[in-house]
Write an enzyme that holds these catalytic residues in place. Structure first.
Site, PDB file in Angstrom:
ATOM      1  N   GLU A   1     -31.880 -39.666  21.409  1.00  0.00           N
ATOM      2  CA  GLU A   1     -32.847 -40.045  20.251  1.00  0.00           C
ATOM      3  C   GLU A   1     -34.093 -39.580  20.745  1.00  0.00           C
ATOM      4  OE1 GLU A   1     -32.524 -41.811  17.424  1.00  0.00           O
ATOM      5  OE2 GLU A   1     -30.689 -41.499  17.517  1.00  0.00           O
TER       6      GLU A   1
ATOM      7  N   ASP B   1     -37.920 -37.718  20.824  1.00  0.00           N
ATOM      8  CA  ASP B   1     -38.492 -36.825  19.647  1.00  0.00           C
ATOM      9  C   ASP B   1     -38.883 -35.357  20.124  1.00  0.00           C
ATOM     10  OD1 ASP B   1     -39.104 -38.758  17.793  1.00  0.00           O
ATOM     11  OD2 ASP B   1     -40.837 -39.602  18.828  1.00  0.00           O
TER      12      ASP B   1
ATOM     13  N   ILE C   1     -34.960 -42.879  24.335  1.00  0.00           N
ATOM     14  CA  ILE C   1     -34.683 -42.968  23.116  1.00  0.00           C
ATOM     15  C   ILE C   1     -35.611 -43.178  22.185  1.00  0.00           C
ATOM     16  CG2 ILE C   1     -32.439 -44.485  23.698  1.00  0.00           C
ATOM     17  CD1 ILE C   1     -33.984 -47.147  23.413  1.00  0.00           C
ATOM     18  N   ASP C   2     -35.508 -43.083  20.712  1.00  0.00           N
ATOM     19  CA  ASP C   2     -36.641 -42.825  19.926  1.00  0.00           C
ATOM     20  C   ASP C   2     -37.292 -43.963  19.708  1.00  0.00           C
ATOM     21  OD1 ASP C   2     -37.619 -41.069  17.661  1.00  0.00           O
ATOM     22  OD2 ASP C   2     -37.066 -42.925  16.574  1.00  0.00           O
ATOM     23  N   LYS C   3     -38.511 -43.833  19.225  1.00  0.00           N
ATOM     24  CA  LYS C   3     -39.489 -44.953  18.752  1.00  0.00           C
ATOM     25  C   LYS C   3     -38.919 -46.204  18.216  1.00  0.00           C
ATOM     26  CE  LYS C   3     -43.590 -46.067  16.199  1.00  0.00           C
ATOM     27  NZ  LYS C   3     -44.855 -45.518  15.290  1.00  0.00           N
TER      28      LYS C   3
END
Length: 344
Positions: free
Chosen positions: A11, A13, A153-155
Site C-alpha cells: 500500500e 504511495d 501501508i497507505d494513508k
C-alpha cells in the site's frame, strides 16, 4: 534486483514529492506548461521541467500532460519530483502511537486510518515517522533514509506495521519481507459478489502509463513486477463481499489493483473508482444507503489485520492480530442488515 533493505509494500504511495501546485488565473492566456512553470517555479531550469514532463510528473487537473500542453484559465498545475523539496526536514512530533508490542529490537504498531506513514506528497508533518523519531532515539535508517521503517501501508489503510529499533533488526526483518517469509493478512470489503470462495490472483503490477497515481496489472511477463495475492471470502452481503487477502508479494497498491483486476474494486476506494455505486439497483433509496455507508467509512475498506515474522534476535515466530477498526465494522454491519432485509 530489489535492495533487501527496502520493501515495496502493498500500500505504499508513489515515491514522489509534491513541490508545486498552481492554479492558473482567470486571465491566463494559453501557454505551454513548460513555459508556464518556468515563470512560476523558483530556480527552475528548462531541463528540470522537461525531465519532470518526460517522467509523467506534471499533472493538469489531475491528468498527466506533456510539456507542450497549453495551460488555460483556472487549470490546476501540479509538479512532482523524485526527491524531497529543499525545505523538507524531518521534525520529531509528539504524536501518540498505538504500540501493540515492543522490545529492545523492534516494535509493532497499529496505524490508524488517515495517518501517512512517511513524509511525501506534501505531507511533511503528522506522519508515523514524525511520531517515531519523537518517541525513539537513534532509530536505524533503511536504504531510503527513513528511520525504523521496514515496510509501509497507505494513508487510508489501517493496521499493523513492524518497526526496527536496531541496524541488525532492520537488516533481518527487511530480508524476511524481501524473501517473502513474513506473513500479512488484510481484511477488505469489495464491490460485487465474489464468485469463488477462495482463489489466487497473479498479474504483474506497474505504474499506469497515463495516470501516475494508479497502478495496473500487465499480463505480459516483461512488464511490471510479479505480484501474487491469495484471497478468501469471509462474508457475503449481496452487492459487496468481505474478503481476506494474504500477500505472497508486496507491491504498491497490490490488493487494490488485483481486486479491481478481477472485477471487485475495493469499497470506497477513491483512487481506483470504488467511491461510486458499482453494483446494485438504480433505486434512489439504495443510492442513499450506499452514500450513508461511504459516510460511515470515508476511506477504502482495507485493514492490515495480522502480521507474522521471525524475531531477529530470538528466532521465535511472532504473530500479531488487530481489531478491525470501528468505521469498517460499522460499514459491515450496515451491509449485513441490508442483506438480511433483502432475503426477507
Amino acid at each position: 534486483m530489489q535492495d533487501e533493505n527496502t520493501t515495496d509494500n502493498e500500500e505504499q504511495d508513489d515515491e514522489l514529492y509534491e513541490h508545486y501546485n498552481f492554479t492558473a488565473g482567470k486571465g491566463q492566456e494559453p501557454l505551454r506548461v513548460d513555459k508556464f512553470l518556468m515563470n512560476f517555479v523558483e530556480k527552475a531550469t528548462r531541463n528540470k521541467i522537461q525531465k519532470a514532463a518526460k517522467n509523467g510528473n506534471i499533472q493538469v487537473n489531475g491528468e498527466v500532460v506533456k510539456q507542450n500542453y497549453k495551460v488555460k484559465a483556472n487549470d490546476v498545475v501540479r509538479v512532482l519530483f523524485e526527491h524531497p523539496p529543499y525545505e523538507f526536514l524531518l521534525v520529531p512530533e509528539n504524536i501518540p502511537i498505538d504500540i501493540v508490542y515492543e522490545d529492545d529490537a523492534l516494535l509493532v504498531v497499529n496505524k490508524p486510518p488517515g495517518m501517512v506513514v512517511h513524509p511525501g506528497h506534501g505531507n511533511y508533518s503528522g506522519t508515523l515517522i514524525n511520531a517515531l523519531t519523537y518517541h525513539f532515539e537513534n532509530l536505524p535508517e533503511n536504504s531510503s533514509g527513513r528511520p525504523g521503517l521496514v515496510h509501509r501501508i497507505d494513508k487510508d489503510t489501517s493496521g499493523l506495521l513492524v518497526v526496527a529499533k536496531t541496524d541488525d533488526a532492520m537488516t533481518h526483518l527487511a530480508k524476511q519481507f524481501f524473501n517473502k517469509t513474513s506473513e500479512r493478512e488484510y481484511v477488505a470489503l469489495v464491490w460485487g459478489n465474489v464468485e469463488n470462495d477462495s482463489g489466487t490472483i497473479e498479474g504483474n503490477i506497474a505504474r499506469h502509463p497515463k495516470n501516475r497515481m494508479q497502478n495496473i496489472v500487465f499480463e505480459e511477463s516483461d512488464h511490471g513486477k510479479e505480484a501474487v495475492t491469495h484471497y478468501k471470502v469471509l462474508e457475503r452481503f449481496g452487492y459487496v463481499t468481505m474478503v481476506s487477502c494474504k500477500l505472497e508479494t508486496g507491491r504498491t497498491h497490490q490488493i487494490r489493483v488485483h481486486m479491481k483486476y478481477i472485477g471487485h474494486t475495493l469499497f470506497n476506494d477513491e483512487r481506483y473508482g470504488g467511491d461510486a455505486v458499482l453494483k446494485g439497483t438504480t433505486f434512489t433509496k439504495y443510492k442513499q444507503f450506499v452514500d450513508n455507508c461511504f459516510k460511515v467509512l470515508p476511506r477504502q475498506a482495507l485493514h492490515a489485520k495480522t502480521l507474522g515474522f521471525e524475531h531477529p534476535v530470538s528466532g521465535e515466530w511472532k504473530s500479531f492480530d488487530s481489531e478491525i477498526p470501528e468505521d469498517m465494522q460499522a460499514c459491515f454491519e450496515k451491509w449485513r442488515n441490508y442483506a438480511k432485509h433483502q432475503q426477507m
